[in-house]
Design a protein around this motif. Structure first.
Motif, PDB file in Angstrom:
ATOM      1  N   SER A  92       4.522  13.906  52.025  1.00  0.00           N
ATOM      2  CA  SER A  92       3.520  13.212  51.225  1.00  0.00           C
ATOM      3  C   SER A  92       3.528  13.809  49.819  1.00  0.00           C
ATOM      4  CB  SER A  92       2.134  13.331  51.855  1.00  0.00           C
ATOM      5  OG  SER A  92       1.662  14.667  51.776  1.00  0.00           O
ATOM      6  N   ILE A  93       3.074  13.037  48.862  1.00  0.00           N
ATOM      7  CA  ILE A  93       3.040  13.482  47.470  1.00  0.00           C
ATOM      8  C   ILE A  93       1.900  14.489  47.321  1.00  0.00           C
ATOM      9  CG2 ILE A  93       2.864  12.735  45.066  1.00  0.00           C
ATOM     10  CD1 ILE A  93       3.485   9.855  46.176  1.00  0.00           C
ATOM     11  N   PRO A  94       2.169  15.636  46.699  1.00  0.00           N
ATOM     12  CA  PRO A  94       1.105  16.632  46.568  1.00  0.00           C
ATOM     13  C   PRO A  94      -0.102  16.115  45.792  1.00  0.00           C
ATOM     14  CG  PRO A  94       3.242  17.602  46.042  1.00  0.00           C
ATOM     15  CD  PRO A  94       3.454  16.121  46.158  1.00  0.00           C
ATOM     16  N   TYR A  95      -1.261  16.588  46.188  1.00  0.00           N
ATOM     17  CA  TYR A  95      -2.495  16.287  45.454  1.00  0.00           C
ATOM     18  C   TYR A  95      -2.388  16.790  44.029  1.00  0.00           C
ATOM     19  CZ  TYR A  95      -7.170  17.134  43.646  1.00  0.00           C
ATOM     20  OH  TYR A  95      -8.279  17.193  42.837  1.00  0.00           O
ATOM     21  N   SER A  96      -2.953  16.044  43.106  1.00  0.00           N
ATOM     22  CA  SER A  96      -3.095  16.467  41.719  1.00  0.00           C
ATOM     23  C   SER A  96      -4.407  15.928  41.173  1.00  0.00           C
ATOM     24  CB  SER A  96      -1.933  15.945  40.860  1.00  0.00           C
ATOM     25  OG  SER A  96      -2.190  16.172  39.482  1.00  0.00           O
ATOM     26  N   PRO A  97      -5.127  16.728  40.407  1.00  0.00           N
ATOM     27  CA  PRO A  97      -6.373  16.239  39.808  1.00  0.00           C
ATOM     28  C   PRO A  97      -6.137  15.425  38.540  1.00  0.00           C
ATOM     29  CG  PRO A  97      -6.023  18.521  39.182  1.00  0.00           C
ATOM     30  CD  PRO A  97      -4.902  18.167  40.134  1.00  0.00           C
ATOM     31  N   LYS A  98      -4.894  15.280  38.115  1.00  0.00           N
ATOM     32  CA  LYS A  98      -4.606  14.592  36.853  1.00  0.00           C
ATOM     33  C   LYS A  98      -4.914  13.102  36.973  1.00  0.00           C
ATOM     34  CE  LYS A  98      -2.634  16.412  33.854  1.00  0.00           C
ATOM     35  NZ  LYS A  98      -3.120  17.156  32.658  1.00  0.00           N
ATOM     36  N   PRO A  99      -5.618  12.514  36.012  1.00  0.00           N
ATOM     37  CA  PRO A  99      -5.949  11.085  36.079  1.00  0.00           C
ATOM     38  C   PRO A  99      -4.718  10.185  35.997  1.00  0.00           C
ATOM     39  CG  PRO A  99      -6.578  12.007  33.945  1.00  0.00           C
ATOM     40  CD  PRO A  99      -6.227  13.162  34.827  1.00  0.00           C
ATOM     41  N   ASP A 100      -3.628  10.678  35.408  1.00  0.00           N
ATOM     42  CA  ASP A 100      -2.409   9.870  35.308  1.00  0.00           C
ATOM     43  C   ASP A 100      -1.827   9.521  36.671  1.00  0.00           C
ATOM     44  OD1 ASP A 100      -1.820  12.202  32.809  1.00  0.00           O
ATOM     45  OD2 ASP A 100      -2.180  10.093  32.335  1.00  0.00           O
ATOM     46  N   VAL A 101      -2.135  10.348  37.680  1.00  0.00           N
ATOM     47  CA  VAL A 101      -1.568  10.130  39.016  1.00  0.00           C
ATOM     48  C   VAL A 101      -2.678   9.888  40.036  1.00  0.00           C
ATOM     49  CG1 VAL A 101       0.620  11.324  38.654  1.00  0.00           C
ATOM     50  CG2 VAL A 101      -1.397  12.655  39.292  1.00  0.00           C
ATOM     51  N   ALA A 102      -3.751   9.256  39.595  1.00  0.00           N
ATOM     52  CA  ALA A 102      -4.881   8.986  40.482  1.00  0.00           C
ATOM     53  C   ALA A 102      -4.512   8.058  41.633  1.00  0.00           C
ATOM     54  CB  ALA A 102      -6.034   8.384  39.681  1.00  0.00           C
ATOM     55  N   ALA A 103      -3.402   7.325  41.489  1.00  0.00           N
ATOM     56  CA  ALA A 103      -2.992   6.376  42.534  1.00  0.00           C
ATOM     57  C   ALA A 103      -2.178   7.033  43.635  1.00  0.00           C
ATOM     58  CB  ALA A 103      -2.187   5.241  41.909  1.00  0.00           C
ATOM     59  N   ILE A 104      -1.975   8.337  43.604  1.00  0.00           N
ATOM     60  CA  ILE A 104      -1.160   9.004  44.621  1.00  0.00           C
ATOM     61  C   ILE A 104      -1.572   8.637  46.048  1.00  0.00           C
ATOM     62  CG2 ILE A 104      -0.796  11.284  45.675  1.00  0.00           C
ATOM     63  CD1 ILE A 104      -0.172  12.389  42.938  1.00  0.00           C
ATOM     64  N   PRO A 105      -2.869   8.561  46.386  1.00  0.00           N
ATOM     65  CA  PRO A 105      -3.222   8.191  47.769  1.00  0.00           C
ATOM     66  C   PRO A 105      -2.629   6.849  48.213  1.00  0.00           C
ATOM     67  CG  PRO A 105      -5.119   9.151  46.696  1.00  0.00           C
ATOM     68  CD  PRO A 105      -4.073   8.969  45.634  1.00  0.00           C
ATOM     69  N   GLN A 106      -2.483   5.892  47.300  1.00  0.00           N
ATOM     70  CA  GLN A 106      -1.876   4.608  47.664  1.00  0.00           C
ATOM     71  C   GLN A 106      -0.400   4.789  48.033  1.00  0.00           C
ATOM     72  OE1 GLN A 106      -2.652   1.605  44.617  1.00  0.00           O
ATOM     73  NE2 GLN A 106      -4.496   2.712  44.004  1.00  0.00           N
ATOM     74  N   TYR A 107       0.280   5.636  47.315  1.00  0.00           N
ATOM     75  CA  TYR A 107       1.691   5.894  47.598  1.00  0.00           C
ATOM     76  C   TYR A 107       1.833   6.668  48.915  1.00  0.00           C
ATOM     77  CZ  TYR A 107       2.759   4.333  42.847  1.00  0.00           C
ATOM     78  OH  TYR A 107       2.918   3.581  41.708  1.00  0.00           O
ATOM     79  N   ASN A 108       0.903   7.584  49.149  1.00  0.00           N
ATOM     80  CA  ASN A 108       0.951   8.321  50.410  1.00  0.00           C
ATOM     81  C   ASN A 108       0.641   7.422  51.603  1.00  0.00           C
ATOM     82  OD1 ASN A 108       1.787  10.833  49.494  1.00  0.00           O
ATOM     83  ND2 ASN A 108      -0.300  11.545  49.087  1.00  0.00           N
ATOM     84  N   ALA A 109      -0.230   6.452  51.407  1.00  0.00           N
ATOM     85  CA  ALA A 109      -0.496   5.493  52.486  1.00  0.00           C
ATOM     86  C   ALA A 109       0.760   4.701  52.807  1.00  0.00           C
ATOM     87  CB  ALA A 109      -1.632   4.553  52.082  1.00  0.00           C
ATOM     88  N   ALA A 110       1.550   4.399  51.785  1.00  0.00           N
ATOM     89  CA  ALA A 110       2.814   3.689  52.003  1.00  0.00           C
ATOM     90  C   ALA A 110       3.790   4.554  52.780  1.00  0.00           C
ATOM     91  CB  ALA A 110       3.412   3.274  50.666  1.00  0.00           C
ATOM     92  N   ILE A 111       3.813   5.858  52.492  1.00  0.00           N
ATOM     93  CA  ILE A 111       4.685   6.773  53.243  1.00  0.00           C
ATOM     94  C   ILE A 111       4.273   6.809  54.711  1.00  0.00           C
ATOM     95  CG2 ILE A 111       5.344   9.197  53.546  1.00  0.00           C
ATOM     96  CD1 ILE A 111       5.142   9.502  50.499  1.00  0.00           C
ATOM     97  N   ALA A 112       2.970   6.904  54.968  1.00  0.00           N
ATOM     98  CA  ALA A 112       2.479   6.949  56.347  1.00  0.00           C
ATOM     99  C   ALA A 112       2.832   5.667  57.094  1.00  0.00           C
ATOM    100  CB  ALA A 112       0.972   7.179  56.360  1.00  0.00           C
TER     101      ALA A 112
END
Length: 217
Positions: free
Chosen positions: A145-165
């Motif tokens: 899974s893509i590592p967590y980041s607090p940066k607003p530029d990558v706020a969509a990471i959970p959507q990409y991780n859902a795709a991985i799952a």
């Protein structure tokens, strides 16, 4: 100076593998790729990904400690700033250059998710194609899974991780390390940029990947 030496090393390694040198990265993530052998264990593990992979496997000390005598050699095949599309483009040459590798650990997404540079649907398609190629080469694989980041530029990471799952379930993959959950719980292991893990974070990634390797190898 160190960064320039690492960039030169990246170019030389990619040329040696028969890969094209990628275009300038969208997001400059970390160090240059390098081939590193861990302790003299069986087989070869290809660590494929972006700069987070590069940094994590620069010195695979924790990997060796977890896997001990069973630790395979590690080919650090990360490239700074790379997206899943760029990783997919160089994968055929990488697999052809290392036909005896036993497994490939996939770690992409931080650059894909950066302001949606690569859409979730394209990201998913790229990973699906990677898995198909790796399996066709007779190797096993898992996707971190893509590592967590607090940066607003990558706020969509959970959507990409859902795709991985979802892809894990679709393809019957062993789930890769949950780097998102780990770094959300341990933000102190991120550097000041809020994206790249520090030394402790790199060791954590190695340990989490080694736990998965025990299931794959």
């Amino acid at each position: 100076m160190r960064d320039r030496r690492r960039l030169l090393a990246a170019t030389l390694v990619l040329l040696a593998l028969g890969c094209s040198v990628p275009a300038a990265p969208l997001v400059l993530h970390g160090d240059a790729p390098q081939s590193i052998q861990s302790s003299a264990g069986p087989g070869l593990w290809i660590a494929l990904g972006d700069s987070i992979t590069v940094d994590a496997f620069a010195t695979p000390t924790t990997w060796n400690q977890v896997l001990s005598a069973d630790a395979p050699q590690v080919l650090n095949a990360g490239v700074w700033g790379e997206t899943s599309a760029q990783g997919l483009a160089r994968l055929p040459a990488l697999l052809a250059a290392h036909p005896d590798a036993r497994a490939v650990g996939i770690g992409f997404g931080s650059n894909d998710a950066f302001d949606g540079v690569v859409s979730v649907s394209d990201f998913t398609a790229n990973l699906r194609a990677m898995v198909a190629q790796i399996r066709a080469a007779g190797m096993r694989t898992a996707i971190a899974s893509i590592p967590y980041s607090p940066k607003p530029d990558v706020a969509a990471i959970p959507q990409y991780n859902a795709a991985i799952a979802a892809l894990d379930q679709e393809l019957g993959l062993t789930p890769g390390p949950d780097l998102y959950t780990w770094f959300k719980a341990h933000p102190d292991e991120l550097q000041a940029d809020g994206v790249h893990p520090d030394d402790a974070g790199d060791a954590s990634i190695q340990r989490l990947w080694a736990d998965i390797a025990q299931e794959l190898l």
